[in-house]
Design an enzyme around this catalytic site. Structure first.
Site, PDB file in Angstrom:
ATOM      1  N   ASN A 156      41.286 103.401 102.445  1.00 40.67           N
ATOM      2  CA  ASN A 156      41.476 102.539 101.273  1.00 40.67           C
ATOM      3  C   ASN A 156      42.963 102.560 100.953  1.00 40.67           C
ATOM      4  OD1 ASN A 156      41.588 101.267  98.823  1.00 40.67           O
ATOM      5  ND2 ASN A 156      40.398 102.819  97.705  1.00 40.67           N
ATOM      6  N   LYS A 171      44.563 100.887  98.836  1.00 39.21           N
ATOM      7  CA  LYS A 171      44.859 100.602  97.417  1.00 39.21           C
ATOM      8  C   LYS A 171      46.000  99.570  97.348  1.00 39.21           C
ATOM      9  CE  LYS A 171      42.964 105.079  96.347  1.00 39.21           C
ATOM     10  NZ  LYS A 171      42.904 106.244  95.476  1.00 39.21           N
ATOM     11  N   HIS A 219      34.963 101.207  92.952  1.00 41.66           N
ATOM     12  CA  HIS A 219      35.890 102.350  93.031  1.00 41.66           C
ATOM     13  C   HIS A 219      36.219 102.813  91.605  1.00 41.66           C
ATOM     14  CE1 HIS A 219      39.462 104.734  93.787  1.00 41.66           C
ATOM     15  NE2 HIS A 219      39.050 104.827  95.048  1.00 41.66           N
ATOM     16  N   GLU A 251      38.887 103.612  90.272  1.00 36.58           N
ATOM     17  CA  GLU A 251      40.074 102.974  89.682  1.00 36.58           C
ATOM     18  C   GLU A 251      39.719 101.600  89.118  1.00 36.58           C
ATOM     19  OE1 GLU A 251      42.500 103.475  93.160  1.00 36.58           O
ATOM     20  OE2 GLU A 251      42.532 105.635  92.780  1.00 36.58           O
ATOM     21  N   GLU A 257      33.183 110.146  95.361  1.00 37.51           N
ATOM     22  CA  GLU A 257      34.590 110.449  95.102  1.00 37.51           C
ATOM     23  C   GLU A 257      34.734 111.082  93.723  1.00 37.51           C
ATOM     24  OE1 GLU A 257      37.265 107.734  97.736  1.00 37.51           O
ATOM     25  OE2 GLU A 257      37.033 106.834  95.777  1.00 37.51           O
ATOM     26  N   GLY A 294      43.803 111.564  94.727  1.00 32.28           N
ATOM     27  CA  GLY A 294      45.263 111.529  94.651  1.00 32.28           C
ATOM     28  C   GLY A 294      45.883 112.748  93.993  1.00 32.28           C
ATOM     29  N   SER A 330      41.427 113.259  98.185  1.00 36.04           N
ATOM     30  CA  SER A 330      42.387 114.163  98.842  1.00 36.04           C
ATOM     31  C   SER A 330      41.893 114.672 100.189  1.00 36.04           C
ATOM     32  CB  SER A 330      42.763 115.322  97.904  1.00 36.04           C
ATOM     33  OG  SER A 330      43.391 114.829  96.735  1.00 36.04           O
ATOM     34  N   GLY A 344      45.538 108.267 100.173  1.00 33.12           N
ATOM     35  CA  GLY A 344      46.914 108.578 100.579  1.00 33.12           C
ATOM     36  C   GLY A 344      47.092 108.798 102.071  1.00 33.12           C
TER      37      GLY A 344
HETATM   38  P1  13P Z   1      43.096 110.020  97.992  1.00 32.91           P
HETATM   39  O1  13P Z   1      42.671 110.263  99.426  1.00 32.91           O
HETATM   40  O2  13P Z   1      44.518 109.540  97.880  1.00 32.91           O
HETATM   41  O3  13P Z   1      42.773 111.168  97.108  1.00 32.91           O
HETATM   42  O4  13P Z   1      42.213 108.767  97.473  1.00 32.91           O
HETATM   43  C1  13P Z   1      40.843 108.796  97.641  1.00 32.91           C
HETATM   44  C2  13P Z   1      40.304 107.472  97.263  1.00 32.91           C
HETATM   45  O5  13P Z   1      40.299 107.099  96.110  1.00 32.91           O
HETATM   46  C3  13P Z   1      39.802 106.607  98.349  1.00 32.91           C
HETATM   47  O6  13P Z   1      39.102 105.522  97.843  1.00 32.91           O
END
Ligand code: 13P
Length: 249
Positions: free
Chosen positions: A9, A11, A95, A97, A167, A173, A213, A235
């Site tokens: 992802n 983002k 998601h 977010e 998640e 993150g 993460s 990330g």
């Molecule tokens: P990170 O791997 O950056 O923690 O993000 C996870 C995520 O939200 C994937 O959708």
């Protein structure tokens, strides 16, 4: 029995040129990963560029969101048909977010899941608890409720074609990962929630990823757990080397 599925992802990262460069670098690194579904989910505006360079590779294209209507007066939104036109196969829905910053609700996620399935897209439906919810000891209740609401009204057969992503919000993150045992337990609880509503066959078939993460250093431990069928990577998906190492967990 369940094929592992590793999805990146991206983002809100990468321009079209940067997206192409990352994918070109990634393709040879994962070309022999035929026992894993590998997916990249760039921003909408990079889907065309991504599709162009992905052509002929074993990497599939995903999007990060979608609207639940076919077309109409929904400024700034993108429909399932528009995604399909670019060869998109997967779509991340709900998601955290999007829930946190854009007001997505369980009800809206459910509508999107239905539309995605009807259109022939594979939904990757995200669920997860906040730190406060975890510390209150209600993680399972929260994620099981989110799961049941996201899948409300589907048939058991349809559920088998959905991918879930657990998640934990506090792990996204932040560099903090749920321990492999914790992630396995919570994903087991989610699978059990699927079983309660849709039966054992659907529960054993549905793939459930971990996200938060996830990186080369912890991927193999997480993927070794029996309930964890894959990863949704933020990330670390922005670096071809790291993402390819996770694909090869
Ligand atoms: P990170 O791997 O950056 O923690 O993000 C996870 C995520 O939200 C994937 O959708």
């Amino acid at each position: 029995m369940r094929k592992p599925i590793i999805a990146g992802n991206w983002k809100m990262n990468k321009t079209a040129e940067e997206a192409k460069a990352l994918i070109k670098y990634l393709i040879p690194l994962v070309s022999d990963a035929d026992n894993v579904d590998v997916i990249v989910c760039p921003p909408f505006v990079n889907l065309a560029a991504a599709a162009e360079v992905l052509s002929g590779s074993n990497i599939k294209l995903g999007a990060q969101n979608m609207h639940f209507e076919k077309s109409g007066a929904y400024t700034g939104e993108v429909s399932a048909d528009m995604l399909l036109a670019y060869g998109v196969k997967y779509v991340i829905l709900g998601h955290s977010e999007r829930r946190q910053y854009f007001g997505e609700t369980d009800e809206g996620v459910n509508k999107k899941v239905k539309v995605a399935l009807q259109a022939g897209l594979v939904p990757i439906v995200c669920v997860g608890e906040t730190l406060e919810e975890r510390e209150s000891g209600i993680t399972s209740e929260i994620v099981c409720k989110q799961t049941k609401l996201a899948l409300l009204g589907l048939s058991a057969e349809e559920v088998k074609g959905v991918v879930l992503a657990y998640e934990p919000i506090w792990a996204i993150g932040t560099g903090k990962t749920a321990t492999a045992d914790d992630a396995n337990d919570t994903i087991g609880a989610i699978r059990n929630a699927v079983k309660e509503v849709f039966g054992d066959d659907a529960a054993q078939s549905i793939r459930i990823q971990y996200g938060g993460s996830m990186k080369p250093a912890n991927a193999s431990e997480l993927m070794a757990k029996p309930e964890i069928d894959g990863g949704l990577i933020g990330g670390a998906a922005l670096k071809a080397e790291d993402f390819s190492k996770i694909v090869k967990f």
